[in-house]
Scaffold this motif. Sequence first.
Motif, PDB file in Angstrom:
ATOM      1  N   ARG A   1       3.319   4.388   1.120  1.00  0.00           N
ATOM      2  CA  ARG A   1       3.674   5.094   2.178  1.00  0.00           C
ATOM      3  C   ARG A   1       2.398   4.824   3.305  1.00  0.00           C
ATOM      4  O   ARG A   1       1.157   4.909   2.619  1.00  0.00           O
ATOM      5  CB  ARG A   1       4.025   6.460   2.216  1.00  0.00           C
ATOM      6  CG  ARG A   1       5.174   6.876   2.050  1.00  0.00           C
ATOM      7  CD  ARG A   1       6.066   6.333   0.462  1.00  0.00           C
ATOM      8  NE  ARG A   1       4.973   6.964  -0.528  1.00  0.00           N
ATOM      9  CZ  ARG A   1       5.072   6.599  -1.815  1.00  0.00           C
ATOM     10  NH1 ARG A   1       5.759   5.644  -2.208  1.00  0.00           N
ATOM     11  NH2 ARG A   1       4.236   7.328  -2.798  1.00  0.00           N
TER      12      ARG A   1
ATOM     13  N   HIS B   1      -6.626   3.886   3.180  1.00  0.00           N
ATOM     14  CA  HIS B   1      -8.028   3.806   3.674  1.00  0.00           C
ATOM     15  C   HIS B   1      -8.352   2.434   4.006  1.00  0.00           C
ATOM     16  O   HIS B   1      -7.770   1.279   3.988  1.00  0.00           O
ATOM     17  CB  HIS B   1      -8.656   3.614   1.830  1.00  0.00           C
ATOM     18  CG  HIS B   1      -9.888   3.101   1.593  1.00  0.00           C
ATOM     19  ND1 HIS B   1     -11.140   3.859   1.906  1.00  0.00           N
ATOM     20  CD2 HIS B   1     -10.514   1.996   1.249  1.00  0.00           C
ATOM     21  CE1 HIS B   1     -12.026   3.373   1.890  1.00  0.00           C
ATOM     22  NE2 HIS B   1     -11.871   2.160   1.353  1.00  0.00           N
TER      23      HIS B   1
ATOM     24  N   SER C   1       0.838  -1.316   0.059  1.00  0.00           N
ATOM     25  CA  SER C   1       0.005   0.180  -0.008  1.00  0.00           C
ATOM     26  C   SER C   1       0.665   1.259  -0.061  1.00  0.00           C
ATOM     27  O   SER C   1       0.132   2.389   0.223  1.00  0.00           O
ATOM     28  CB  SER C   1      -0.720  -0.034   1.167  1.00  0.00           C
ATOM     29  OG  SER C   1      -0.232  -0.200   2.280  1.00  0.00           O
TER      30      SER C   1
ATOM     31  N   PHE D   1      -0.785  10.747   3.359  1.00  0.00           N
ATOM     32  CA  PHE D   1      -0.100   9.420   3.698  1.00  0.00           C
ATOM     33  C   PHE D   1      -1.135   8.461   3.981  1.00  0.00           C
ATOM     34  O   PHE D   1      -0.664   7.338   4.235  1.00  0.00           O
ATOM     35  CB  PHE D   1       0.986   9.384   4.350  1.00  0.00           C
ATOM     36  CG  PHE D   1       2.241  10.109   3.958  1.00  0.00           C
ATOM     37  CD1 PHE D   1       2.754   9.838   2.542  1.00  0.00           C
ATOM     38  CD2 PHE D   1       3.129  11.070   4.427  1.00  0.00           C
ATOM     39  CE1 PHE D   1       3.844  10.187   2.149  1.00  0.00           C
ATOM     40  CE2 PHE D   1       4.365  11.840   4.037  1.00  0.00           C
ATOM     41  CZ  PHE D   1       4.644  11.357   2.621  1.00  0.00           C
ATOM     42  N   LEU D   2      -2.481   8.910   4.568  1.00  0.00           N
ATOM     43  CA  LEU D   2      -3.262   8.134   5.269  1.00  0.00           C
ATOM     44  C   LEU D   2      -3.915   7.028   4.085  1.00  0.00           C
ATOM     45  O   LEU D   2      -4.278   7.444   3.228  1.00  0.00           O
ATOM     46  CB  LEU D   2      -4.266   8.706   5.842  1.00  0.00           C
ATOM     47  CG  LEU D   2      -3.829   9.511   7.104  1.00  0.00           C
ATOM     48  CD1 LEU D   2      -4.772  10.419   7.540  1.00  0.00           C
ATOM     49  CD2 LEU D   2      -3.419   8.680   8.521  1.00  0.00           C
TER      50      LEU D   2
ATOM     51  N   TYR E   1     -12.078   6.580   2.869  1.00  0.00           N
ATOM     52  CA  TYR E   1     -12.310   7.675   1.678  1.00  0.00           C
ATOM     53  C   TYR E   1     -13.554   7.800   1.310  1.00  0.00           C
ATOM     54  O   TYR E   1     -13.953   8.456   0.224  1.00  0.00           O
ATOM     55  CB  TYR E   1     -11.470   6.944   0.438  1.00  0.00           C
ATOM     56  CG  TYR E   1      -9.732   6.946   0.432  1.00  0.00           C
ATOM     57  CD1 TYR E   1      -9.092   7.431   1.789  1.00  0.00           C
ATOM     58  CD2 TYR E   1      -8.952   6.417  -0.274  1.00  0.00           C
ATOM     59  CE1 TYR E   1      -7.804   7.144   1.940  1.00  0.00           C
ATOM     60  CE2 TYR E   1      -7.589   6.231  -0.188  1.00  0.00           C
ATOM     61  CZ  TYR E   1      -7.128   6.692   0.787  1.00  0.00           C
ATOM     62  OH  TYR E   1      -5.610   6.466   1.234  1.00  0.00           O
TER      63      TYR E   1
ATOM     64  N   SER F   1      -6.038  10.882  -6.474  1.00  0.00           N
ATOM     65  CA  SER F   1      -5.820   9.733  -5.502  1.00  0.00           C
ATOM     66  C   SER F   1      -5.313  10.306  -4.012  1.00  0.00           C
ATOM     67  O   SER F   1      -5.351   9.624  -2.948  1.00  0.00           O
ATOM     68  CB  SER F   1      -4.822   8.666  -5.890  1.00  0.00           C
ATOM     69  OG  SER F   1      -3.636   9.306  -5.852  1.00  0.00           O
TER      70      SER F   1
HETATM   71  C1  LIG Z   1      -3.890   9.241  -0.340  1.00  0.00           C
HETATM   72  S1  LIG Z   1      -2.869   7.962  -0.971  1.00  0.00           S
HETATM   73  C2  LIG Z   1      -2.422   7.296   0.436  1.00  0.00           C
HETATM   74  C3  LIG Z   1      -0.970   7.239   0.693  1.00  0.00           C
HETATM   75  C4  LIG Z   1      -0.230   6.429  -0.282  1.00  0.00           C
HETATM   76  N1  LIG Z   1       0.133   4.805   0.175  1.00  0.00           N
HETATM   77  C5  LIG Z   1       1.258   6.867  -0.779  1.00  0.00           C
HETATM   78  O1  LIG Z   1       2.277   5.983  -0.738  1.00  0.00           O
HETATM   79  O2  LIG Z   1       1.665   7.892  -0.899  1.00  0.00           O
HETATM   80  C6  LIG Z   1      -3.901   6.970  -1.579  1.00  0.00           C
HETATM   81  C7  LIG Z   1      -3.102   5.864  -2.298  1.00  0.00           C
HETATM   82  O3  LIG Z   1      -2.766   4.787  -1.483  1.00  0.00           O
HETATM   83  C8  LIG Z   1      -2.901   3.631  -1.857  1.00  0.00           C
HETATM   84  N2  LIG Z   1      -3.654   3.050  -0.625  1.00  0.00           N
HETATM   85  C9  LIG Z   1      -4.654   3.587   0.038  1.00  0.00           C
HETATM   86  N3  LIG Z   1      -5.108   2.742   0.709  1.00  0.00           N
HETATM   87  C10 LIG Z   1      -4.992   1.496   0.404  1.00  0.00           C
HETATM   88  C11 LIG Z   1      -5.166   0.136   0.804  1.00  0.00           C
HETATM   89  N4  LIG Z   1      -5.983   0.006   1.833  1.00  0.00           N
HETATM   90  N5  LIG Z   1      -4.446  -0.919   0.401  1.00  0.00           N
HETATM   91  C12 LIG Z   1      -3.688  -0.532  -0.868  1.00  0.00           C
HETATM   92  N6  LIG Z   1      -3.341   0.593  -1.086  1.00  0.00           N
HETATM   93  C13 LIG Z   1      -3.871   1.819  -0.526  1.00  0.00           C
HETATM   94  C14 LIG Z   1      -3.356   3.601  -3.126  1.00  0.00           C
HETATM   95  O4  LIG Z   1      -2.254   3.515  -3.994  1.00  0.00           O
HETATM   96  C15 LIG Z   1      -4.090   5.006  -3.262  1.00  0.00           C
HETATM   97  O5  LIG Z   1      -3.808   5.653  -4.619  1.00  0.00           O
END
Ligand SMILES: C[S@@+](CC[C@H](N)C(=O)[O-])C[C@H]1O[C@@H](n2cnc3c(N)ncnc32)[C@H](O)[C@@H]1O
Length: 470
Positions: A34, A272, A32, A269-270, A317, A243
Amino acid sequence: MQAKIDALISWLKQDESFYLAPNITIQDTIESGRGVILVEDSLNKNDIIVSIPSSHQINFNTIVCHLSHFNKNLSIPSVTAAKDSVIADLYGHIYQDKGLEEYEDIRFEKYKLFASEFVEGLTSFQLVSLYILAEWILLPVWSNNEISSFWEPFFNVWPSNHELRSIPTIWNLSEKTKFKHLLPLLTDGALAHTKRISSLIENDWEIIKPIIIKWLDSTTIKNGMDINSLFEDYLHIYFVINSRCLYCPIPNRDADIASNFTLVPYVDFLNHNEKVGEFCYPHVSNKSISGYGIGQFSILCGDHSYQTKKEEILLNYGAHSNDFLLNEYGFVMESNCWNYIDVTKFLIGLFENDNESRQFLEEHEYWGDYTINENEVSYRIIIALSLFATKDYRGVEKLMSGYISEDNFMPKVRPILLQILTTVLKHCEERHTELKEVGTLPNSDKWIISNLVTIIKGYEEILKVHIDNL
Ligand SMILES: C[S@@+](CC[C@H](N)C(=O)[O-])C[C@H]1O[C@@H](n2cnc3c(N)ncnc32)[C@H](O)[C@@H]1O
């Protein structure tokens, strides 16, 4: 990545109203990307987790303030009035650190194109994507890497193209993608969503393209950059924004609900979680301590408290199905209670030679939008099938008005519904097999295929529950 996150935090600390809970950190995982985790102690209901000043958010309002520093003719009084000295100071420091004179900043030249009427007519998506394209991609080329954007520490922690590669609209619109062949393997629901976003993106591109062409024409050393390469950058930027953006009312943009968003470092960075109303929640303070922008954006701990080291801090989200998550964010959830199947195509087929019934359903607003989720077969389906099975127009009218119960119709509806669900399940199983085969091909992308398989598995689970219950 750690160095980039440290740089981000130092940049945020420039504004004294930035706050970060001392017991959290960022972890980076393959699954997922960060995410934010607890490192010690606990976080309890209403504790502030992170709080980001206006000055460090990217949105319609802050962009107009930055642009108007370079273009004195750009004036949107309610937005730009308060910022002058704050932004002038900020750029003053940037030039001082770089040993530059203000006149050496190419943006004074390039941002002349931002006329007030043009800017006011843009949606947030159009302005934010155009501005980020300029500051992130074009500025280094324009300035021969001598000037970097104020926002660079924020840009540096955004996802790469590779991380966003599971987004179907990118397969659809990019010339560089290796995944166009996967489009026919999407579910009908996901494909319809892809087409919808694609046309929004193409429409926005047409609006901002004239500016980009003028910028290109006035750039002598282009470093291989042309309108096609910039479209690819724009596509990437569009999905970075899509996103990561957070809903927030933007003054003067209320006519367009989709324009009400802000990009907030660290908060974005949060990751879902499907549970609505349990995890963290946002709070925007209208008081703009920095003197411009839309207000301090904070994230507070919700009902779910955090006591365990390394537990991930999550945000919901929205109540989104996997088809939606794949399209908007490029990921899916193994288990997702918001999944649903659109079976409209199958039901509409039943009425192919029955205009009278179709007209009746249209008149009563029960034509189309037939969906099934894990808890129920939608009432619209029951109405349409009751009519199909009985042609009892009066009876169905009474059913619509709630005068009689659906139990009157179920003995006749049940076998037809069973047949439809079994047919849809067969389609899903065939698609599942096809996806598995595609997954074994050399060069196939295992993660993308597994996302598509997860969507189909979700469909199969919903269908099996209802088939078993019928
Ligand atoms: C708001 S950002 C969150 C931070 C992101 N993980 C980062 O690396 O910057 C949303 C992105 O995080 C990832 N993401 C969020 N929630 C996830 C989850 N439950 N499982 C897998 N990827 C997730 C997806 O790539 C999404 O487009």
